[in-house]
Design a protein around this motif. Structure first.
Motif, PDB file in Angstrom:
ATOM      1  N   LYS A   1       0.655  -1.227   0.057  1.00 39.67           N
ATOM      2  CA  LYS A   1       0.188  -0.075  -0.014  1.00 39.67           C
ATOM      3  C   LYS A   1       0.845   1.264  -0.018  1.00 39.67           C
ATOM      4  CE  LYS A   1      -0.621   0.360   4.864  1.00 39.67           C
ATOM      5  NZ  LYS A   1      -1.415   0.172   6.035  1.00 39.67           N
ATOM      6  N   SER A   2       1.829   1.252   0.593  1.00 38.77           N
ATOM      7  CA  SER A   2       2.757   2.439   0.581  1.00 38.77           C
ATOM      8  C   SER A   2       3.238   3.015  -0.799  1.00 38.77           C
ATOM      9  CB  SER A   2       4.444   2.068   1.389  1.00 38.77           C
ATOM     10  OG  SER A   2       4.858   1.007   0.523  1.00 38.77           O
ATOM     11  N   PHE A   3       3.613   1.977  -1.723  1.00 37.19           N
ATOM     12  CA  PHE A   3       3.952   2.325  -3.216  1.00 37.19           C
ATOM     13  C   PHE A   3       4.014   0.796  -4.034  1.00 37.19           C
ATOM     14  CE2 PHE A   3       6.555   2.941  -6.817  1.00 37.19           C
ATOM     15  CZ  PHE A   3       5.536   3.491  -7.714  1.00 37.19           C
ATOM     16  N   LEU A   4       3.095   1.046  -5.071  1.00 36.67           N
ATOM     17  CA  LEU A   4       3.026  -0.542  -5.735  1.00 36.67           C
ATOM     18  C   LEU A   4       2.922  -0.304  -7.111  1.00 36.67           C
ATOM     19  CD1 LEU A   4       2.911  -3.546  -4.857  1.00 36.67           C
ATOM     20  CD2 LEU A   4       0.812  -3.537  -5.382  1.00 36.67           C
ATOM     21  N   CYS A   5       3.903  -1.001  -7.880  1.00 35.60           N
ATOM     22  CA  CYS A   5       3.825  -0.902  -9.479  1.00 35.60           C
ATOM     23  C   CYS A   5       4.364  -2.335  -9.718  1.00 35.60           C
ATOM     24  CB  CYS A   5       4.361   0.309 -10.008  1.00 35.60           C
ATOM     25  SG  CYS A   5       6.126   0.322  -9.962  1.00 35.60           S
ATOM     26  N   LYS A   6       4.428  -2.664 -11.005  1.00 33.56           N
ATOM     27  CA  LYS A   6       5.083  -3.913 -11.335  1.00 33.56           C
ATOM     28  C   LYS A   6       6.556  -3.966 -11.179  1.00 33.56           C
ATOM     29  CE  LYS A   6       3.132  -4.044 -15.487  1.00 33.56           C
ATOM     30  NZ  LYS A   6       2.446  -4.647 -16.836  1.00 33.56           N
ATOM     31  N   ALA A   7       7.292  -2.843 -11.364  1.00 34.50           N
ATOM     32  CA  ALA A   7       8.694  -2.860 -11.299  1.00 34.50           C
ATOM     33  C   ALA A   7       8.925  -3.010  -9.961  1.00 34.50           C
ATOM     34  CB  ALA A   7       9.036  -1.286 -11.939  1.00 34.50           C
ATOM     35  N   VAL A   8       8.513  -2.407  -8.973  1.00 31.47           N
ATOM     36  CA  VAL A   8       8.793  -2.358  -7.458  1.00 31.47           C
ATOM     37  C   VAL A   8       8.325  -3.730  -6.953  1.00 31.47           C
ATOM     38  CG1 VAL A   8       8.103  -1.816  -5.176  1.00 31.47           C
ATOM     39  CG2 VAL A   8       8.480   0.061  -7.178  1.00 31.47           C
TER      40      VAL A   8
ATOM     41  N   ALA B   1       0.150  -9.620 -11.882  1.00 26.21           N
ATOM     42  CA  ALA B   1       0.403  -9.300 -13.252  1.00 26.21           C
ATOM     43  C   ALA B   1       2.194  -9.242 -13.480  1.00 26.21           C
ATOM     44  CB  ALA B   1      -0.010  -7.942 -13.761  1.00 26.21           C
ATOM     45  N   ALA B   2       2.815  -8.774 -12.149  1.00 29.74           N
ATOM     46  CA  ALA B   2       4.252  -8.756 -12.222  1.00 29.74           C
ATOM     47  C   ALA B   2       5.049 -10.132 -11.872  1.00 29.74           C
ATOM     48  CB  ALA B   2       4.804  -7.718 -11.316  1.00 29.74           C
ATOM     49  N   GLY B   3       4.213 -11.244 -11.808  1.00 32.79           N
ATOM     50  CA  GLY B   3       4.626 -12.475 -11.597  1.00 32.79           C
ATOM     51  C   GLY B   3       5.360 -12.787 -10.298  1.00 32.79           C
ATOM     52  N   PHE B   4       4.712 -12.056  -9.214  1.00 29.87           N
ATOM     53  CA  PHE B   4       5.185 -12.358  -7.744  1.00 29.87           C
ATOM     54  C   PHE B   4       4.422 -13.757  -7.193  1.00 29.87           C
ATOM     55  CE2 PHE B   4       5.516 -12.007  -3.192  1.00 29.87           C
ATOM     56  CZ  PHE B   4       6.646 -11.261  -3.054  1.00 29.87           C
TER      57      PHE B   4
END
Length: 461
Positions: A94-101, A125-128
């Motif tokens: 929730k602090s900051f999320l995008c696929k790269a992070v 989507a980021a494959g986590f």
């Protein structure tokens, strides 16, 4: 350099040393307090991040922009992983999320917390790996819980009796036994803003310890035997510097764990003490490094387990702000400078509360510095404001800037990695800024700048 001068670089109002007279060496000595670790000031006076000048970045990507120091972000992930060795470190998405992070967090070996279906979608989507995720939230919908089960999310943190019933029914239908934790409201008044304190009784999260709801929730899950109750969860708030709150929380949660053991003969094997570790936004803030936090928290848990006669459970923590917050600063361009009858000087930049709502929402304090040059001008006590039609559109309440600050100057505000982009809006139809990751002299867009076309694409009238 004298101590009182050092403080002035980042808005220490008790000092009067002009920040912009710094040599590159002086600035570099102060970087660990507020700025990403690779930030320096070059000989021409411009800040650099990851080997790139902010002048170059402003020309290439425009302003405002969030500039993320990828090396710093990775180092902070590793710091927490090493400090809490033997525990599970969940990055609070929730602090900051995008696929790269998400990919960086995965590559650095951390777990991941999500708290909505949207955050879960980004992570997937980021494959986590879903088995390394935890799913939070006080009002998870049937659709969100279904998606979490179908994806194989590693654990779900239960927040209400309705959610227990909802998840139990879904799990029974699918013939699965998801791992769950019960979020306990422990009655700790964290020393933070009331909007981000989450463990006092009068708020929306978790099951009350004092009222007996937490014990009742544990008994219900154990008696139904559909969900796999792994442990208890507590989160006392955010931007916390004092570990005494964690001590009280751990004691109360472990007392509940002993009560569950005595009543049902089950000793839970996990304990999550949440996150909320503070960072430095100004020189008045004094956050603890990850090793110190880990040492104190582990000692607290071991001591409280011994007193309660419990085996030490598997510990997990959830840092978000402490990992991504200091790794980012926001770069703005000054548009106007206005002196209001000798009362105050307003320095207006090309962003504002749409890219950082925290000052208006939480009365948060930030620092700022002229980023594109040095100046020999005298110090000027200024207020940095945005371009929105609100008198509360304030980014930095009080900061010393050079008296010759002028339109076209670049201004940098550190500590904006956590919650600023996550809580950004399109107020006044202002497109949200991009996030630019910089590392080893290379930069890349990881979240692109919104455009007017993006805004209009949603308007179907």
């Amino acid at each position: 350099m004298r101590a009182h001068e050092a403080g002035a670089l980042h808005g220490d109002l008790g000092s009067r040393g002009p920040a912009w007279l710094r040599t590159p060496e002086d600035v570099n000595a102060l970087v660990p307090q507020l700025w990403p670790r690779t930030v320096t000031r070059a000989d021409d006076g411009a800040l650099t991040i990851g080997g790139r000048s902010v002048r170059e970045l402003a020309t290439e990507y425009g302003t405002p922009a969030y500039l993320l120091d990828e090396a710093d972000l990775r180092a902070r992930c590793r710091d927490f992983a090493a400090a809490f060795a033997g525990a599970d470190v969940y990055y609070a998405g929730k602090s900051f999320l995008c696929k790269a992070v998400v990919r960086i967090v995965a590559e650095e070996g951390l777990f991941l917390d999500v708290c909505t279906g949207g955050e879960l979608a980004v992570a997937l989507a980021a494959g986590f790996p879903p088995e390394r995720m935890g799913f939070h939230g006080n009002n998870k919908s049937t659709a969100e819980l279904t998606r979490a089960l179908d994806a194989g999310v590693g654990r779900i943190i239960l927040d209400s009796f309705h959610e227990i019933d909802r998840l139990t029914a879904l799990a029974r239908e699918r013939g699965v036994r998801p791992a769950v934790l019960i979020r306990v409201t422990v009655g700790v008044e964290a020393h933070t803003h009331e909007f981000i304190a989450t463990a006092h009784e009068d708020q929306k999260f978790g099951f009350s310890l004092a009222g007996g709801a937490a014990f009742e929730a544990a008994v219900r899950v154990l008696d139904d035997d559909v969900l796999d109750l792994r442990g208890l969860h507590s989160h006392i708030g955010s931007q916390i510097f004092d570990t005494s709150g964690f001590e009280v929380a751990a004691r109360r949660v472990l007392e509940l764990q002993a009560q569950i053991r005595d009543a049902r003969g089950v000793e839970l094997v996990e304990l999550d003490l949440g996150g909320g570790f503070g960072i430095a936004y100004t020189t008045q803030d004094d956050p603890s490094p990850a090793p110190d936090l880990a040492k104190r928290i582990n000692k607290i848990v071991e001591s409280e387990c011994e007193l309660a006669g419990l085996r030490v459970p598997k510990l997990s923590v959830e840092p978000g702000r402490a990992i991504v917050g200091p790794a980012v600063f926001t770069l703005y361009e000054v548009g106007t400078v206005k002196d209001v009858d000798g009362i105050r000087t307003y320095v207006s930049v090309d962003g504002g509360m749409s890219d950082n709502i925290r000052t208006a929402l939480y009365d948060a304090s930030y620092s700022a510095t002229v980023a594109g040059r040095v100046s020999a001008a005298e110090p000027l006590l200024a207020r940095v404001v945005g371009k929105h039609c609100e008198s509360g559109d304030i980014l930095v309440k009080d900061e010393f800037l050079p008296a010759d600050v002028q339109p076209g100057d670049l201004l940098a505000v550190p500590g904006t990695g956590a919650y600023c982009r996550s809580m950004a809006s399109n107020y006044n139809h202002v497109p949200r800024p991009p996030v630019i990751a910089v590392r080893d002299g290379e930069s890349r867009v990881i979240v692109r700048r919104e455009t007017e076309a993006d805004l209009l694409s949603l308007d179907v009238g």
